[in-house]
Design an enzyme around this catalytic site. Sequence first.
Site, mmCIF file in Angstrom:
data_model
loop_
_atom_site.group_PDB
_atom_site.id
_atom_site.type_symbol
_atom_site.label_atom_id
_atom_site.label_comp_id
_atom_site.label_asym_id
_atom_site.label_seq_id
_atom_site.Cartn_x
_atom_site.Cartn_y
_atom_site.Cartn_z
ATOM 1 N N TRP A 193 12.615 58.367 -23.750
ATOM 2 C CA TRP A 193 13.495 59.273 -23.606
ATOM 3 C C TRP A 193 12.623 60.497 -22.828
ATOM 4 C CZ3 TRP A 193 18.213 58.018 -23.685
ATOM 5 C CH2 TRP A 193 18.664 56.880 -24.880
ATOM 6 N N ASP B 284 12.594 68.451 -26.958
ATOM 7 C CA ASP B 284 13.855 67.528 -27.090
ATOM 8 C C ASP B 284 13.906 67.106 -28.835
ATOM 9 O OD1 ASP B 284 15.930 65.436 -27.419
ATOM 10 O OD2 ASP B 284 15.105 64.155 -25.894
ATOM 11 N N LYS C 3 22.582 61.816 -33.363
ATOM 12 C CA LYS C 3 21.542 61.242 -34.352
ATOM 13 C C LYS C 3 21.531 61.838 -35.696
ATOM 14 C CE LYS C 3 20.350 58.840 -30.652
ATOM 15 N NZ LYS C 3 19.709 59.569 -29.764
HETATM 16 C C1 LIG Z 1 19.462 59.545 -28.092
HETATM 17 C C2 LIG Z 1 18.318 60.120 -27.595
HETATM 18 C C3 LIG Z 1 18.496 60.991 -26.296
HETATM 19 C C4 LIG Z 1 19.740 60.450 -25.639
HETATM 20 O O1 LIG Z 1 20.928 61.106 -25.878
HETATM 21 P P1 LIG Z 1 22.375 60.997 -25.236
HETATM 22 O O2 LIG Z 1 23.167 61.803 -25.562
HETATM 23 O O3 LIG Z 1 22.797 59.405 -25.172
HETATM 24 O O4 LIG Z 1 21.971 61.356 -23.774
HETATM 25 C C5 LIG Z 1 17.590 61.949 -25.799
HETATM 26 N N1 LIG Z 1 16.382 61.961 -26.303
HETATM 27 C C6 LIG Z 1 16.189 61.474 -27.749
HETATM 28 C C7 LIG Z 1 15.095 61.919 -28.482
HETATM 29 C C8 LIG Z 1 17.240 60.722 -28.242
HETATM 30 O O5 LIG Z 1 16.982 59.933 -29.448
#
Ligand SMILES: *Cc1c(COP(=O)(O)O)cnc(C)c1O
Length: 361
Positions: free
Chosen positions: A106, A173, A197
């Site tokens: 990511w 993030d 998540k």
């Molecule tokens: C799943 C994830 C993403 C991507 O998320 P989307 O909503 O599918 O774009 C980005 N960063 C992390 C840390 C993730 O676990």
Amino acid sequence: MTITTTKVHNFSAGPGILPQEVLKEAAASCLNFDNLNLSLLEISHRSKNYEKVMDEARAIVKELFEVGDDYEVLYLGGGASLQFAMVPYNLMRENGSAAYVNTGVWASKAIKEAKIIGNTKVIASSEDKNFNYIPKGYDIPGDADYLHITSNNTIFGTQIKQFPKSPIPVVCDMSSDIFSRKVNAKDFALIYAGAQKNMGPAGSTMVMVKKDALGKTGRKMLSMLDYQVHIKGGSMYNTPPVFPIYVSLLTMKWLKKNGGIAWIEKLNQQKADLLYNEIDRNSLFYGTVEKADRSNMNLCFLLNKPELEPEFDKLWKDAGISGIRGHRDVGGYRASLYNALPLESVQVLVDVMKEFEKRLG
Ligand SMILES: *Cc1c(COP(=O)(O)O)cnc(C)c1O
């Protein structure tokens, strides 16, 4: 209408497990929301009833993060992946620069987008060891516009335990560990998280941004990509993802009602300790990540003898376990212990691992 579900121990990495009571309330709101005899899915996002949802959903994030009115909360579409582009677009000055730490898939995707916007420096990386640790002790350039980090690496199972002290604004993030533990949110200029998540269902991304970090790029901004436009619109510049926001609100209320961040942090630590102790004790398994950097959310482990996988797979499937196959980049197994996963589910997995050792060890 009756809905029956059989008990499944859901270790899915994402979209991940939600509290049963949240799912029930969300299901009911699809038929009759707020006693309107209308579905939440068929009313205006400008209605009083929905505006209340949006106001609450924005306020509760600030409450859980313990920040004041110098921050704004938005719910946007496009996933965390759109934030990989919006962050540099809104925070990197024209002719400015940004610093990134590369800790996995990511983070790499975030770097790829930032490079398109402007001068992007990767100041630390753990790519040399297939991202099985968190880089530490790196220098942060004082002249960059911001530092971007990823608090928890969903795929490789590492987690930042101590956030870097930074002379420049920090962007994080937090998609896969938001509200899983106490963080000092005031240390961040911007936090974003795809909801699916640990915060709610897929379809909305939470962005919490410090207002004074915005409006400095010198760039002529596209409206839909401009945080300030969304702030001005109260996170309703266009039709927001109404249902995912509502279910995220229910999930955050569930967290708050049960004791908030302090409660969940303790429980998440218990769950992670239980499973890591078994991974380390059991002669058939080993963990893939450096111990100091092990994630409490996504626990990656492998079999010493991969040829035994079919037998292990049968055992955990028979026990009602779902979603522990590892990501294709790591292989083996990954158990995601998000907030809504009960301790009992972890105990079931541990019991299965013990039983497997008894039969084949
Ligand atoms: C799943 C994830 C993403 C991507 O998320 P989307 O909503 O599918 O774009 C980005 N960063 C992390 C840390 C993730 O676990």
